[in-house]
Scaffold this active site. Structure first.
Site, short mmCIF file in Angstrom:
data_model
loop_
_atom_site.label_atom_id
_atom_site.label_comp_id
_atom_site.label_asym_id
_atom_site.label_seq_id
_atom_site.Cartn_x
_atom_site.Cartn_y
_atom_site.Cartn_z
N SER A 190 14.57 -22.11 44.28
CA SER A 190 15.71 -21.47 43.63
C SER A 190 15.98 -21.94 42.21
O SER A 190 16.55 -21.20 41.42
CB SER A 190 16.97 -21.69 44.47
OG SER A 190 17.25 -23.07 44.61
N HIS A 218 15.49 -16.14 47.99
CA HIS A 218 15.14 -15.65 46.66
C HIS A 218 13.86 -14.84 46.66
O HIS A 218 13.37 -14.42 45.60
CB HIS A 218 15.02 -16.83 45.68
CG HIS A 218 16.28 -17.61 45.53
ND1 HIS A 218 17.23 -17.33 44.58
CD2 HIS A 218 16.77 -18.66 46.25
CE1 HIS A 218 18.25 -18.17 44.70
NE2 HIS A 218 17.99 -18.99 45.71
N LYS A 249 22.33 -12.27 47.68
CA LYS A 249 21.45 -12.07 46.52
C LYS A 249 21.01 -10.61 46.46
O LYS A 249 21.79 -9.76 46.07
CB LYS A 249 20.31 -13.08 46.59
CG LYS A 249 20.88 -14.52 46.51
CD LYS A 249 19.89 -15.59 46.73
CE LYS A 249 20.52 -16.96 46.54
NZ LYS A 249 21.62 -17.28 47.49
#
Length: 402
Positions: A190, A218, A249
């Site tokens: 990350s 991610h 996200k």
């Protein structure tokens, strides 16, 4: 009137010596909790002016998508604002079950479970699966939630050097061959944006009879067919036993999931304390994820554009002479290697109209400080160019680049 109590408790006395934030504020470089007064978009409103946002994890740029907002509103109207209980008791809705089925199918697993946060997934899964005589094996740069999940476990702990497969093998050799060994790694790391060597991790796991869990926080939306993540990208989905994802996200919501086989979910549903003793994710969050998934599958051009501007930005930063490490993703670390400069660069970039995130000690060693520049599928090439020019100007000021 009673006397005013001015005597500090031992706890307050101990914590009062921590004054790093106050010093940064006094110097005018405090870079945290900066209030935004608009939606999370490629441009946001801060202190009454527009600022380019290059500090968001909304990789697909869906947090303000009309379909996602509409789905959240309609679910709130039908089901209310909250669950008032855990999934174990009164907190399971039909839309929760449908989303679990859909996510399991999406990432290629038999079953999935929803947690209230992505952090909670790693806490609840990693702390629960292995016993006292078993082993949890982590990459040294795994996310804080993975580390904290391990801390809650009673299992033996082994750590390997970042993305170093010889180091991983050395740790596997230390473990009892007859005990459970769980390797946990980020798919995309990350802070520095590099990608785990999943093919080799899987090969070693098979050789040493270990299981693998991949945190796709991610990776989903960014890698793989339809944004299915790094496991899909490397073709190792069937060899990775547990796939974790977060909704905060690419999915433009809040919450998280673990996808695996039904034997593991059966155990987790009845033993994972972070699942049993936490209220379920809200109807709005659930519906938003479902709508975001629709868009990700229906609009592959979003992922294609994200990679187009990512590769453009990577090339430009290299040409500029920036140190960007081993990243190959929309997370681009711009190394500054000095806490003081990192704070000042962050402040000056905001003055130039560019929001980025500083990463300083103790999150990284003092010589590894950086600003984290991250891209969204909704960024335009022109916005990327504007941000790069601002970075060039500020980096030259602080002699970070020639």
């Amino acid at each position: 009137m009673g006397l005013k109590h001015n005597i500090m408790s031992l706890l307050q006395e101990k914590l009062a010596v921590y004054d790093a934030p106050q010093k940064a504020k006094a110097a005018g470089v405090y870079p945290y909790f900066r209030p935004i007064s608009s939606e999370q978009n490629t441009e946001v409103m801060m202190n009454g002016r527009k600022v380019l946002m290059f500090g968001s994890n909304s990789y697909m740029g869906l947090t303000n998508h009309p379909k996602v907002i509409e789905a959240a509103v309609e679910a709130t109207k039908k089901y209310g604002t909250g669950m008032a209980g855990s999934p174990f008791l009164n907190g399971t809705l039909d839309i929760h079950k449908k989303l679990e089925e859909r996510l399991a199918d999406y990432v290629g697993k038999e079953d999935a479970m929803l947690y209230s946060t992505g952090f909670g997934v790693n806490l609840g899964v990693i702390s629960t699966l292995t016993g006292r005589e078993d082993y949890i094996i982590l990459d040294e740069q795994d996310h804080a939630s993975i580390i904290d999940g391990r801390r809650l476990s009673f299992s033996n702990y082994l750590k390997y050097k970042h993305n170093d497969m010889a180091s991983l093998e050395a740790q596997l050799k230390k473990a009892d061959p007859n005990k459970v060994k769980l390797i946990v790694t980020d798919g995309v790391f990350s802070m520095e944006g590099d990608v785990a060597n999943l093919p080799e991790i899987v090969r070693l796991a098979k050789q040493y009879n270990a299981s693998v869990m991949v945190d796709e926080a991610h990776g989903i939306g960014v890698f793989g067919e339809g944004g299915r993540g790094t496991c899909n990208h490397f073709g190792v989905t069937n060899d990775v036993e547990l796939i974790m994802g977060t909704f905060s996200k690419s999915f433009a919501s809040l919450g998280g999931f673990i996808a695996t086989n039904k034997d593991i979910t059966n155990f987790l549903r009845h033993h994972s304390r972070a699942y049993i003793f936490t209220a379920s994710i809200t109807p709005a969050a659930t519906a938003a994820v479902n709508a975001a998934l629709d868009i990700m599958l229906e609009e592959p051009e979003r992922q294609a554009h994200l990679w187009e501007i990512t590769n453009y930005a990577l090339d430009k930063f290299r040409e500029m002479g920036c140190e960007i490490g081993h990243t190959s993703t929309p997370i681009i670390p711009l190394f500054i290697r000095d806490d003081y400069k990192t704070f000042h660069v962050t402040r000056d970039l905001l003055d130039e109209g560019v929001f980025v995130n500083p990463v300083v000690t103790p999150a990284v060693a003092p010589h590894d400080t950086l600003i984290r520049y991250s891209l969204m599928a909704t960024h335009t090439k022109e916005q990327v160019e504007r941000s790069i020019e601002a970075i060039r100007k500020v980096f030259k000021k602080y002699e970070i680049i020639p």
